[in-house]
Design an enzyme around this catalytic site. Structure first.
Site, mmCIF file in Angstrom:
data_model
loop_
_atom_site.group_PDB
_atom_site.id
_atom_site.type_symbol
_atom_site.label_atom_id
_atom_site.label_comp_id
_atom_site.label_asym_id
_atom_site.label_seq_id
_atom_site.Cartn_x
_atom_site.Cartn_y
_atom_site.Cartn_z
ATOM 1 C CB SER A 1 -0.866 -0.027 1.253
ATOM 2 O OG SER A 1 -1.440 1.233 1.490
ATOM 3 C CE1 TYR B 1 -4.019 -2.989 5.451
ATOM 4 C CE2 TYR B 1 -3.574 -0.652 5.143
ATOM 5 C CZ TYR B 1 -3.804 -1.904 4.617
ATOM 6 O OH TYR B 1 -3.808 -2.080 3.256
ATOM 7 C CE LYS C 1 -1.460 -4.750 3.434
ATOM 8 N NZ LYS C 1 -1.644 -5.972 2.673
HETATM 9 P P1 NAD Z 1 -10.603 -7.669 0.832
HETATM 10 O O1 NAD Z 1 -10.846 -7.703 2.300
HETATM 11 O O2 NAD Z 1 -11.761 -7.514 -0.063
HETATM 12 O O3 NAD Z 1 -9.796 -8.984 0.393
HETATM 13 C C1 NAD Z 1 -8.923 -9.659 1.250
HETATM 14 C C2 NAD Z 1 -9.328 -11.121 1.228
HETATM 15 O O4 NAD Z 1 -8.448 -11.866 2.078
HETATM 16 C C3 NAD Z 1 -10.748 -11.345 1.755
HETATM 17 O O5 NAD Z 1 -11.426 -12.169 0.822
HETATM 18 C C4 NAD Z 1 -10.546 -12.066 3.073
HETATM 19 O O6 NAD Z 1 -11.607 -12.951 3.364
HETATM 20 C C5 NAD Z 1 -9.228 -12.778 2.837
HETATM 21 N N1 NAD Z 1 -8.452 -13.100 4.031
HETATM 22 C C6 NAD Z 1 -8.049 -12.277 5.031
HETATM 23 N N2 NAD Z 1 -7.319 -12.977 5.927
HETATM 24 C C7 NAD Z 1 -7.254 -14.257 5.479
HETATM 25 C C8 NAD Z 1 -6.659 -15.454 5.975
HETATM 26 N N3 NAD Z 1 -5.991 -15.493 7.121
HETATM 27 N N4 NAD Z 1 -6.805 -16.572 5.239
HETATM 28 C C9 NAD Z 1 -7.510 -16.571 4.084
HETATM 29 N N5 NAD Z 1 -8.087 -15.488 3.570
HETATM 30 C C10 NAD Z 1 -7.966 -14.344 4.270
HETATM 31 O O7 NAD Z 1 -9.524 -6.533 0.565
HETATM 32 P P2 NAD Z 1 -8.967 -5.975 -0.813
HETATM 33 O O8 NAD Z 1 -9.383 -4.566 -0.916
HETATM 34 O O9 NAD Z 1 -9.276 -6.916 -1.907
HETATM 35 O O10 NAD Z 1 -7.421 -5.975 -0.488
HETATM 36 C C11 NAD Z 1 -6.586 -7.047 -0.846
HETATM 37 C C12 NAD Z 1 -5.198 -6.758 -0.285
HETATM 38 O O11 NAD Z 1 -4.743 -5.512 -0.786
HETATM 39 C C13 NAD Z 1 -5.168 -6.649 1.231
HETATM 40 O O12 NAD Z 1 -3.986 -7.245 1.704
HETATM 41 C C14 NAD Z 1 -5.139 -5.151 1.471
HETATM 42 O O13 NAD Z 1 -4.492 -4.824 2.670
HETATM 43 C C15 NAD Z 1 -4.350 -4.670 0.272
HETATM 44 N N6 NAD Z 1 -4.630 -3.268 -0.069
HETATM 45 C C16 NAD Z 1 -5.912 -2.893 -0.332
HETATM 46 C C17 NAD Z 1 -6.178 -1.566 -0.657
HETATM 47 C C18 NAD Z 1 -7.591 -1.107 -0.942
HETATM 48 O O14 NAD Z 1 -7.813 0.104 -0.999
HETATM 49 N N7 NAD Z 1 -8.557 -1.975 -1.160
HETATM 50 C C19 NAD Z 1 -5.145 -0.639 -0.706
HETATM 51 C C20 NAD Z 1 -3.841 -1.056 -0.445
HETATM 52 C C21 NAD Z 1 -3.609 -2.392 -0.130
HETATM 53 C C1 UD1 Z 2 -7.158 4.320 3.577
HETATM 54 C C2 UD1 Z 2 -6.065 3.942 4.541
HETATM 55 C C3 UD1 Z 2 -4.939 3.240 3.822
HETATM 56 C C4 UD1 Z 2 -5.468 2.043 3.047
HETATM 57 C C5 UD1 Z 2 -6.591 2.506 2.117
HETATM 58 C C6 UD1 Z 2 -7.243 1.370 1.433
HETATM 59 C C7 UD1 Z 2 -6.180 5.631 6.320
HETATM 60 C C8 UD1 Z 2 -5.451 6.723 7.007
HETATM 61 N N1 UD1 Z 2 -5.589 5.107 5.239
HETATM 62 O O1 UD1 Z 2 -6.629 5.236 2.627
HETATM 63 O O2 UD1 Z 2 -3.984 2.799 4.753
HETATM 64 O O3 UD1 Z 2 -4.449 1.433 2.316
HETATM 65 O O4 UD1 Z 2 -7.605 3.192 2.891
HETATM 66 O O5 UD1 Z 2 -7.894 0.514 2.316
HETATM 67 O O6 UD1 Z 2 -7.241 5.230 6.724
HETATM 68 N N2 UD1 Z 2 -13.252 10.156 3.478
HETATM 69 C C9 UD1 Z 2 -14.312 10.946 3.895
HETATM 70 N N3 UD1 Z 2 -15.431 10.309 4.352
HETATM 71 C C10 UD1 Z 2 -15.552 8.947 4.417
HETATM 72 C C11 UD1 Z 2 -14.462 8.163 3.983
HETATM 73 C C12 UD1 Z 2 -13.326 8.796 3.527
HETATM 74 O O7 UD1 Z 2 -14.242 12.161 3.864
HETATM 75 O O8 UD1 Z 2 -16.588 8.456 4.865
HETATM 76 C C13 UD1 Z 2 -12.051 10.825 2.967
HETATM 77 C C14 UD1 Z 2 -10.819 10.528 3.780
HETATM 78 O O9 UD1 Z 2 -10.668 11.473 4.818
HETATM 79 C C15 UD1 Z 2 -9.726 10.641 2.722
HETATM 80 C C16 UD1 Z 2 -10.406 10.224 1.420
HETATM 81 O O10 UD1 Z 2 -11.800 10.328 1.662
HETATM 82 O O11 UD1 Z 2 -9.355 11.965 2.605
HETATM 83 C C17 UD1 Z 2 -10.073 8.812 1.024
HETATM 84 O O12 UD1 Z 2 -10.319 7.968 2.125
HETATM 85 P P1 UD1 Z 2 -10.212 6.374 2.035
HETATM 86 O O13 UD1 Z 2 -11.048 5.878 0.927
HETATM 87 O O14 UD1 Z 2 -10.499 5.845 3.413
HETATM 88 O O15 UD1 Z 2 -8.704 6.115 1.628
HETATM 89 P P2 UD1 Z 2 -7.344 6.581 2.333
HETATM 90 O O16 UD1 Z 2 -7.611 7.273 3.607
HETATM 91 O O17 UD1 Z 2 -6.550 7.295 1.320
#
Ligand code: NAD
Ligand code: UD1
Length: 337
Positions: free
Chosen positions: A124, A149, A153
């Site tokens: 991330s 969290y 990472k």
């Molecule tokens: P998500 O929660 O939709 O997907 C994660 C999946 O992993 C889920 O299906 C969950 O059931 C599974 N999981 C969690 N722990 C597990 C375990 N111990 N064994 C088996 N399955 C397990 O999340 P996502 O948005 O698809 O994110 C995927 C990855 O990307 C995560 O590691 C997350 O931290 C990372 N990531 C996501 C974002 C985002 O904005 N969505 C941003 C940066 C990084």
């Molecule tokens: C967040 C996490 C980041 C993670 C990412 C994806 C934090 C500080 N960071 O990123 O670690 O990798 O999600 O899971 O939480 N916002 C509102 N109202 C809402 C929701 C969000 O105003 O109800 C604003 C937030 O303040 C931010 C922007 O929208 O400015 C984006 O928020 P969000 O989607 O949660 O992503 P990040 O905060 O960038």
């Protein structure tokens, strides 16, 4: 080539599965469904008209994961299996460290045992921390994370990099995602957060569909042009296609490599709300409130390296992101339920 998607039923994993299947890869999904739904597997198969091998499995459990490696010749692992709710990680840090770190170690141990040499990891932008200038570039030192969290990472990146130093045959691709939003154009798969959404776009789409009364915008006094935070939002399909490129690259590469996956163009919270309203002709009620703790005013990616080395670039627009989000939400008002 066989790709194991640990946590592959989730938001990013399901979209990546579609792109991998469409590119001719075989996909094996292992998930404990702690934050996803088994229906996602059927939808992936429906979109692609291809079969997925799926396991209900906790990736922490070495006996269970070993069985998967024993029964399938795994060429590449993509590690999505993580807990990701920032606020929850502050309240339950040990659960986050246990899940996110142990899944990584189990996967690396099983890979070593069964001779799998390629892993792609869901990292991330949060690992850049508070200290770095924007845009973020892969050559920057990692920074101080504002929550457990983020630290998981950062630590998982370290564990994976150390493993690749110890085994020179190992290919470790660390993908630093910016803010993935949107859904597959079919509207069959999308983001389905359990409970109250933490992230911006799922909150907006749940307001649009009537599940939430209004959006709370956290802070309008940031040093940005409209006072709200700016982020680098990227369409989930572009992000998924980045994984296909990373898998191709991992198979011919050795050692650790980091790639930012973003668009390089930031948008403010208000710009996202306005874009959603315009793209879908829906009014989104919102109110301003205090800043959310841990939020940075703005950050975005320099993704030149991914373009140069992986031949990958994000092509979808903010309008596409807003339209596809709404297409998924309106067709699935309660997600996969
Ligand atoms: P998500 O929660 O939709 O997907 C994660 C999946 O992993 C889920 O299906 C969950 O059931 C599974 N999981 C969690 N722990 C597990 C375990 N111990 N064994 C088996 N399955 C397990 O999340 P996502 O948005 O698809 O994110 C995927 C990855 O990307 C995560 O590691 C997350 O931290 C990372 N990531 C996501 C974002 C985002 O904005 N969505 C941003 C940066 C990084
Ligand atoms: C967040 C996490 C980041 C993670 C990412 C994806 C934090 C500080 N960071 O990123 O670690 O990798 O999600 O899971 O939480 N916002 C509102 N109202 C809402 C929701 C969000 O105003 O109800 C604003 C937030 O303040 C931010 C922007 O929208 O400015 C984006 O928020 P969000 O989607 O949660 O992503 P990040 O905060 O960038």
């Amino acid at each position: 080539m066989n790709v194991l998607l640990a946590g592959g039923a989730g938001y990013i994993g399901s979209h990546t599965a579609v792109e991998l299947l469409n590119s001719g890869y075989n996909v094996i999904i292992a998930d404990n469904y702690s934050n996803s739904d088994k229906k996602a597997i059927d939808r992936i198969e429906k979109i692609t008209d291809k079969k997925v091998i799926s396991y209900t499995a906790d990736i922490i459990d070495k006996i269970v994961v070993s069985e998967i490696f024993k029964n399938n010749q795994i060429d590449v692992v993509i590690h999505f299996a993580g807990l990701k709710a920032v606020g929850e990680s502050v309240k339950k840090p040990l659960i986050y460290y246990r899940n996110n770190i142990d899944t990584t170690i189990t996967l690396l141990e099983c890979m070593a045992e069964y001779g799998c040499k390629n892993i792609v990891f869901s990292s991330s932008a949060t690992v850049y921390g508070e200290e770095n200038d924007i845009p973020y570039v892969e050559t920057m030192k990692k920074g101080t994370c504002s929550n457990p969290y983020g630290w998981t990472k950062s630590m998982m990146e370290q564990i994976l990099s150390d493993a690749s130093v110890a085994d020179s045959e190992l290919s470790v691709i660390l993908l630093r995602y910016f803010n993935p939003i949107g859904a597959h154009e079919s509207g069959l798969i999308g983001e389905d957060p359990k409970g109250i959404p933490n992230n911006l776009m799922p909150y907006i789409s749940q307001v649009a569909v009537g599940r939430r009364d209004h959006l709370t915008i956290f802070g309008n006094d940031y040093p940005t042009k409209d006072g709200t935070c700016r982020r680098d939002y990227i369409h989930i399909t572009d992000l998924a296609k980045g994984h296909v490129k990373a898998v191709e690259y991992a198979a011919k590469h050795k050692g650790p490599e980091i790639f930012n996956l973003g668009t390089g163009t930031p948008y403010s919270v208000l710009e996202i709300v306005n874009a959603f309203e315009k793209a879908n002709n829906i009014k989104i009620k919102y109110e301003f409130d205090e800043r959310r703790s841990g939020d940075l005013p703005e950050f975005w990616a320099n993704s030149d390296k991914a373009q140069r080395v992986l031949d990958w670039t994000a092509t979808r627009t903010l309008e596409d992101m807003c339209k596809d989000t709404w297409n998924w939400q309106k067709n699935n008002p309660n997600g996969y339920e």
